[in-house]
Design an enzyme around this catalytic site. Structure first.
Site, PDB file in Angstrom:
ATOM      1  N   HIS A 103      -3.663  -4.805   0.023  1.00  0.00           N
ATOM      2  CA  HIS A 103      -3.130  -5.393   1.259  1.00  0.00           C
ATOM      3  C   HIS A 103      -3.149  -6.911   1.179  1.00  0.00           C
ATOM      4  O   HIS A 103      -4.172  -7.523   1.484  1.00  0.00           O
ATOM      5  CB  HIS A 103      -3.962  -4.936   2.455  1.00  0.00           C
ATOM      6  CG  HIS A 103      -3.729  -3.512   2.822  1.00  0.00           C
ATOM      7  ND1 HIS A 103      -2.753  -3.124   3.699  1.00  0.00           N
ATOM      8  CD2 HIS A 103      -4.304  -2.373   2.392  1.00  0.00           C
ATOM      9  CE1 HIS A 103      -2.740  -1.809   3.815  1.00  0.00           C
ATOM     10  NE2 HIS A 103      -3.686  -1.329   3.019  1.00  0.00           N
ATOM     11  N   GLU A 148      -1.939  -8.979   3.172  1.00  0.00           N
ATOM     12  CA  GLU A 148      -2.157  -9.537   4.518  1.00  0.00           C
ATOM     13  C   GLU A 148      -3.622  -9.481   4.932  1.00  0.00           C
ATOM     14  O   GLU A 148      -4.012 -10.073   5.934  1.00  0.00           O
ATOM     15  CB  GLU A 148      -1.266  -8.807   5.533  1.00  0.00           C
ATOM     16  CG  GLU A 148      -1.760  -7.441   6.006  1.00  0.00           C
ATOM     17  CD  GLU A 148      -1.548  -6.299   5.005  1.00  0.00           C
ATOM     18  OE1 GLU A 148      -1.177  -6.573   3.850  1.00  0.00           O
ATOM     19  OE2 GLU A 148      -1.789  -5.145   5.397  1.00  0.00           O
ATOM     20  N   CYS A 179       0.843  -1.199   0.000  1.00  0.00           N
ATOM     21  CA  CYS A 179       0.000   0.000   0.000  1.00  0.00           C
ATOM     22  C   CYS A 179       0.879   1.251   0.000  1.00  0.00           C
ATOM     23  O   CYS A 179       1.598   1.489  -0.956  1.00  0.00           O
ATOM     24  CB  CYS A 179      -0.988  -0.057   1.167  1.00  0.00           C
ATOM     25  SG  CYS A 179      -2.347   1.114   0.997  1.00  0.00           S
TER      26      CYS A 179
END
Lengths: 229, 213
Positions: free
Chosen positions: B191, B193, B81
């Site tokens: 993202h 994650e 990001c």
């Protein structure tokens, strides 16, 4: 507490919904402000540990420090209602600190004769604010998302409050998540076609009336794009 | 032994990045300390928020040159990001700001999109390879076709060189670079994650590429 029912541990539910293919999770302590208590940040952390999808948390957020604690606990966004209605400038401060993407305005709407009033504490307390004016004001502070809950429709399973949704959709420049009234896949389709960017559901999932997995399959049959899991 | 370091430069939710990396390795630390970052065999630049705040955070900790040097020496770097945006040379969020300049290019606001398109671009969207078979040999290998990832951003990556675009995503009628990189450098606008199993594959592949060397 009157009108509230225990349905299970937030951690177990988070695990369940993640496994069923939820795109995002919202965790709210809806009466935190009523009791003047803070979110249980350890619990936020335990919930976050079960997920690798975005997590929005809310309930009793009233300071920059509260938001810091929520983010450190593993939340990605915070939803703010009560404190913002009392101290609107807090929204501006929060956006400046954490960015628009982090700050969700939670609106609890209750219908009256001529429109909707903003409520707090899970629909218990009047704020005296008109929903259109309040939404416009909050948007001017740079909020990144609106979580729009119809207090009248919550738990009814009869579908979302589409007049409420279209009222807010006509003025919102940020994504709207509609909440309150989720029923079958058709009711979700109606909300998505009626101006919602995403839909939230609780009752129908908590009571295993359906699953996220089944809802997504049904939505796909309506040619609504859903994330496959 | 290899140690990966998540660079803590004071912006955003770093805990989910740590949690995701720990699924695949024990050799990962979170640090803002120059020594730790010097010794690290790979860096992860996480982050949310504005370009200026990100560069300020790196500057305050004296990390800008160090990260540039490590990149030049071949240390694998994963930017996520804002961390991906900082890899480029210039950012135009709240003024004009110098980035790390590890890859040539700039970070600009979304241009005007189809009527009614909302900014930030927030939610799930899919990746397509910028060129056929491009993902082989990168951390995007082994992803399913058109994998969906979680995005949350108002600015986009604009690398100067076409060959630095690895994946693209379309939003509001605009196709923009969503993964950039070259050799040991990778930047994801979304993202990973937070992107469930597909996103975690990118994290896993990155860890394997580091620990395999």
């Amino acid at each position: 507490m009157e009108g509230l029912r225990k349905i299970g541990s937030p951690v177990d539910l988070a695990k369940k919904y993640f496994n069923h293919g939820a795109d995002e999770l919202i965790y709210m302590d809806i009466v935190a402000s009523l009791y003047n208590r803070s979110l249980d940040y350890d619990l936020v952390n335990s919930v976050a540990n079960e997920l690798c999808i975005p997590l929005t948390v809310g309930g009793g957020i009233r300071s920059i420090d509260d938001i810091n604690k929520a983010l450190h606990g593993g939340a990605d966004k915070v939803a703010i209602n009560t404190y913002a209605t009392q101290h609107p400038e807090f929204l501006k401060e929060a956006v400046r600190h954490f960015g628009a993407q982090c700050i969700v305005l939670s609106i609890e709407a209750k219908q009256h004769n001529t429109g909707w009033e903003v409520f707090t504490e899970g629909g218990r307390e009047h704020s005296g604010r008109d929903i259109i004016e309040w939404t416009k004001e909050a948007l001017s502070y740079g909020i990144g998302e609106i979580l729009l809950t119809s207090v009248d429709y919550e738990g009814t399973k009869k579908g979302y409050d589409l007049p409420l949704l279209s009222t807010i959709a006509s003025i919102a420049t940020v994504p709207i998540v509609i909440n309150g009234g989720a029923g079958n896949a058709k009711s979700i389709r109606n909300a998505l076609e009626g101006g919602a960017d995403a839909i939230a559901a609780a009752t129908i999932l908590h009571y295993d009336i359906t699953t996220i997995y089944d809802l997504k399959n049904e939505l796909a049959e309506y040619h609504i794009p859903v994330r496959k899991t | 032994m290899s140690t990966m370091c998540i660079v803590d430069y004071g912006v955003g939710n770093i805990h989910s990045v740590m949690k995701a990396l720990k699924l695949y390795t024990d050799n990962v630390i979170l640090s803002e300390n120059i020594d730790n970052i010097s010794k690290a065999t790979a860096l992860v630049l996480p982050g949310q928020g504005s370009f200026a705040a990100g560069m300020d955070g790196l500057k305050k900790r004296g990390l800008i040159e160090l990260i540039q040097k490590k990149a030049a020496r071949g240390t694998p770097i994963l930017g996520i990001c804002l961390g991906a945006q900082l890899l480029l040379e210039i950012g135009y969020e709240f003024g004009t700001h110098e980035g790390l300049g590890i890859l040539p290019g700039k970070v600009v606001a979304f241009p005007e999109l189809q009527l009614g398109t909302k900014i930030p671009h927030m939610g799930w969207n899919s990746l397509t390879p910028a060129r056929p078979a491009l993902w082989e040999g990168t951390a995007l290998k082994s992803l399913t076709k058109d994998p969906e990832m979680y995005f949350i951003h108002s600015y986009i990556l604009q690398p100067s060189m076409r060959e630095h675009i690895i994946a693209k995503t379309t939003y509001g009628g605009l196709t923009f670079p969503s993964v950039i990189g070259k050799d040991h450098i990778l930047g994801c606008q979304f993202h990973p994650e937070k992107s469930s199993k597909e996103g975690l594959k990118i994290i896993e592949n990155f860890v394997l590429s580091v620990e395999g060397t």
